[in-house]
Design an enzyme around this catalytic site. Structure first.
Site, PDB file in Angstrom:
ATOM      1  CG  HIS A 153      -1.958   1.035   1.054  1.00 44.43           C
ATOM      2  ND1 HIS A 153      -3.279   0.779   1.813  1.00 44.43           N
ATOM      3  CD2 HIS A 153      -1.761   2.341   0.606  1.00 44.43           C
ATOM      4  CE1 HIS A 153      -3.842   2.210   1.643  1.00 44.43           C
ATOM      5  NE2 HIS A 153      -3.034   2.908   0.971  1.00 44.43           N
TER       6      HIS A 153
ATOM      7  CG  HIS B 191      -0.989   7.180  -1.179  1.00 49.74           C
ATOM      8  ND1 HIS B 191      -1.795   7.271  -1.779  1.00 49.74           N
ATOM      9  CD2 HIS B 191      -1.067   6.509   0.090  1.00 49.74           C
ATOM     10  CE1 HIS B 191      -3.035   6.892  -1.198  1.00 49.74           C
ATOM     11  NE2 HIS B 191      -2.331   6.423  -0.198  1.00 49.74           N
TER      12      HIS B 191
ATOM     13  CE  LYS C  17      -7.887   1.844  -0.986  1.00 46.95           C
ATOM     14  NZ  LYS C  17      -6.564   2.398  -0.549  1.00 46.95           N
TER      15      LYS C  17
ATOM     16  CG  HIS D 298      -9.970   4.523   2.942  1.00 51.28           C
ATOM     17  ND1 HIS D 298      -8.875   5.128   3.177  1.00 51.28           N
ATOM     18  CD2 HIS D 298     -10.910   4.981   3.976  1.00 51.28           C
ATOM     19  CE1 HIS D 298      -9.084   6.123   3.979  1.00 51.28           C
ATOM     20  NE2 HIS D 298     -10.037   5.984   4.593  1.00 51.28           N
TER      21      HIS D 298
ATOM     22  CG  HIS E 288      -5.225   2.207   5.781  1.00 54.75           C
ATOM     23  ND1 HIS E 288      -6.651   2.071   5.851  1.00 54.75           N
ATOM     24  CD2 HIS E 288      -5.254   3.069   4.556  1.00 54.75           C
ATOM     25  CE1 HIS E 288      -7.555   2.780   4.948  1.00 54.75           C
ATOM     26  NE2 HIS E 288      -6.480   3.353   4.218  1.00 54.75           N
TER      27      HIS E 288
ATOM     28  CG  ASP F 230      -1.694   4.815   3.761  1.00 57.17           C
ATOM     29  OD1 ASP F 230      -1.652   5.111   2.747  1.00 57.17           O
ATOM     30  OD2 ASP F 230      -2.652   5.237   4.695  1.00 57.17           O
TER      31      ASP F 230
END
Length: 346
Positions: free
Chosen positions: A12, A14, A98, A136, A174, A248
Site C-alpha cells: 500500500h 502512494h 481500490k 479504505h 491500514h 500507506d
C-alpha cells in the site's frame, strides 16, 4: 546484531505524480522490491490505459539500475464496468481495484457512493477474474464519529459484502482498530487479509496532540486509542498470515501539512522498515518479521516471493528533520529522532 531477510514489498503505497513522484520514489525503491501503487491522483486512475501510463511514469522516475516493480491499481467508481475489470486482468499490470468511499480521504471525491446499488456487477466480475478489492474501510456519514468510522464500515458494508460474495478477495487496508483485527481473523483465510502501517503500530491518538498539534502524525484513518494499537501489534507479531506490510506512505509538502486545513497522510517511506523492526523487537518477535514483511503479501496476491535479500543492522541512526526539494520540503515520520534498526540491500 544483524538480521537477513527476504526483500520486502510494500502492499500500500502512494507515489503521487510529477515532481513529488520523482522526489519520493527513491525512498521506496531503495529497499522494497515491489509495491501496490494507489490510484488516487488528480484525475484518478480509473482505467487500465491510465494505469499503464502511470506505470510508465513511475518506471521513468526510478534511479538507474533499479529493479523495482510498481503493481498498479484501478480506482473504483460508480461507473466502473465489468469490461474494464477484464481488461485490467488481461493487462498483467493491474493487481487490484481500490474502493474509496466518496470523501473518505485524499482525492477520494470521485469514489463510490453506493457500493451495492452501483458496483455489484463489477465486484462479481472481480470474483471471476480473481482480482482483489482493496478497501479504505471507513464510512463517510457525518453523523458517525470519526473514531468509529472503521467499525461502522465493517458492520454496514464489509461484512454484508463478504457474506454476499464469499469468493471475493479483499484486503482491508491500514487497519486501525481491535474491531478490524477481530473481523479479519474471523474471515476465511486466503480471502480476507489486511495491511498494517508503521504509524498505526507505533502511535496512538495522543501523539496527534502531545506538545501541541502534530500535523505530521495526522492521517486517515485517524490514529486510535492505545487499546487498538496494542491489538494490532498483537495481531501482526503473532505470526498470522492474514496481516502484511503496507506502509500507506502518503507524502505531502510541509506547507500542505502545516496550514489551516492540513492534508492527511504520514510520509513514512524513509523509516518504514526501521519502524516495523522496532515493533517486532519490542514484542520479542523478530523471528516473525520476515513473514510479515516479505511472505504474507505475495502469498495472498498469488505471486512469487522476492529472491533478493536485505540486511537489518542494529545500528542507531538519526532520521533527518526534513528532505528538501525544489518544490518544498517533506517531513518524515520520526523526524529528528533516533531509530535503532538500519536496513540496507548490501
Amino acid at each position: 546484531m544483524e538480521l537477513t531477510i527476504t526483500q520486502p514489498d510494500d502492499w500500500h503505497l502512494h507515489l503521487r505524480d510529477g515532481d513529488l513522484l520523482k522526489a519520493v520514489v527513491p525512498h521506496s525503491v531503495s529497499l522494497f522490491g515491489r509495491a501496490i501503487v494507489m490510484p488516487n491522483l488528480k484525475p484518478p486512475i480509473t482505467t487500465t490505459v491510465a494505469a499503464m501510463a502511470y506505470q510508465v511514469s513511475i518506471l521513468k522516475a526510478l534511479p538507474a539500475g533499479s529493479t523495482f516493480t510498481p503493481l498498479m491499481t484501478l480506482y473504483l467508481t460508480d461507473t466502473t464496468s465489468p469490461t474494464e475489470i477484464k481488461l485490467a486482468k488481461k493487462s498483467g499490470v493491474v493487481f487490484g481495484v481500490k474502493l474509496y468511499p466518496a470523501g473518505a480521504t485524499t482525492n477520494s471525491q470521485d469514489g463510490v457512493t453506493d457500493l451495492f446499488g452501483k458496483c455489484l456487477p463489477v465486484l462479481e466480475e472481480m470474483v471471476e477474474q480473481n482480482m482483489p478489492l482493496l478497501v479504505h474501510g471507513e464510512v463517510t456519514d457525518p453523523d458517525v464519529d470519526i473514531f468509529d468510522r472503521e467499525k461502522v464500515f465493517i458492520e454496514t458494508i464489509l461484512r454484508p459484502l463478504i457474506e454476499r460474495l464469499p469468493q471475493l478477495k479483499v484486503v482491508m487496508e491500514h487497519v486501525t482498530t481491535l474491531d478490524a483485527v477481530r473481523f479479519v481473523e474471523s474471515c476465511k483465510e486466503g480471502y480476507v487479509a489486511a495491511t498494517v502501517t508503521p504509524q498505526h503500530l507505533l502511535l496512538n491518538r495522543n501523539t496527534i496532540f502531545q506538545g501541541g498539534l502534530q500535523p505530521h502524525n495526522y492521517c486517515l484513518p485517524i490514529l486510535k486509542r492505545e487499546i487498538h494499537r496494542q491489538a494490532i501489534v498483537s495481531a501482526v507479531t503473532s505470526g498470522s498470515k492474514r496481516f502484511f506490510l503496507g506502509t500507506d506512505s502518503a507524502p505531502h509538502e510541509r506547507r500542505r501539512k502545516e496550514c489551516s486545513c492540513g492534508c492527511a497522510g504520514v510520509f513514512n517511506a524513509p523509516v518504514a522498515l526501521s519502524a516495523y523492526a522496532k515493533v517486532f523487537e519490542e514484542a520479542g518477535a523478530l523471528d516473525k518479521l520476515e513473514a510479515f514483511t516479505s511472505f504474507n503479501g505475495p502469498d495472498f496476491y498469488g505471486i512469487s516471493r522476492n529472491n533478493s535479500k536485505i540486511k537489518l543492522r542494529k545500528n542507531p541512526w538519526k532520521v533527518p528533520n526534513s528532505y528538501s526539494y525544489s518544490f518544498g520540503e517533506l517531513v518524515p515520520m520520526y523526524a529528528g529522532e533516533t531509530l535503532d534498526w538500519k536496513p540496507s540491500l548490501d
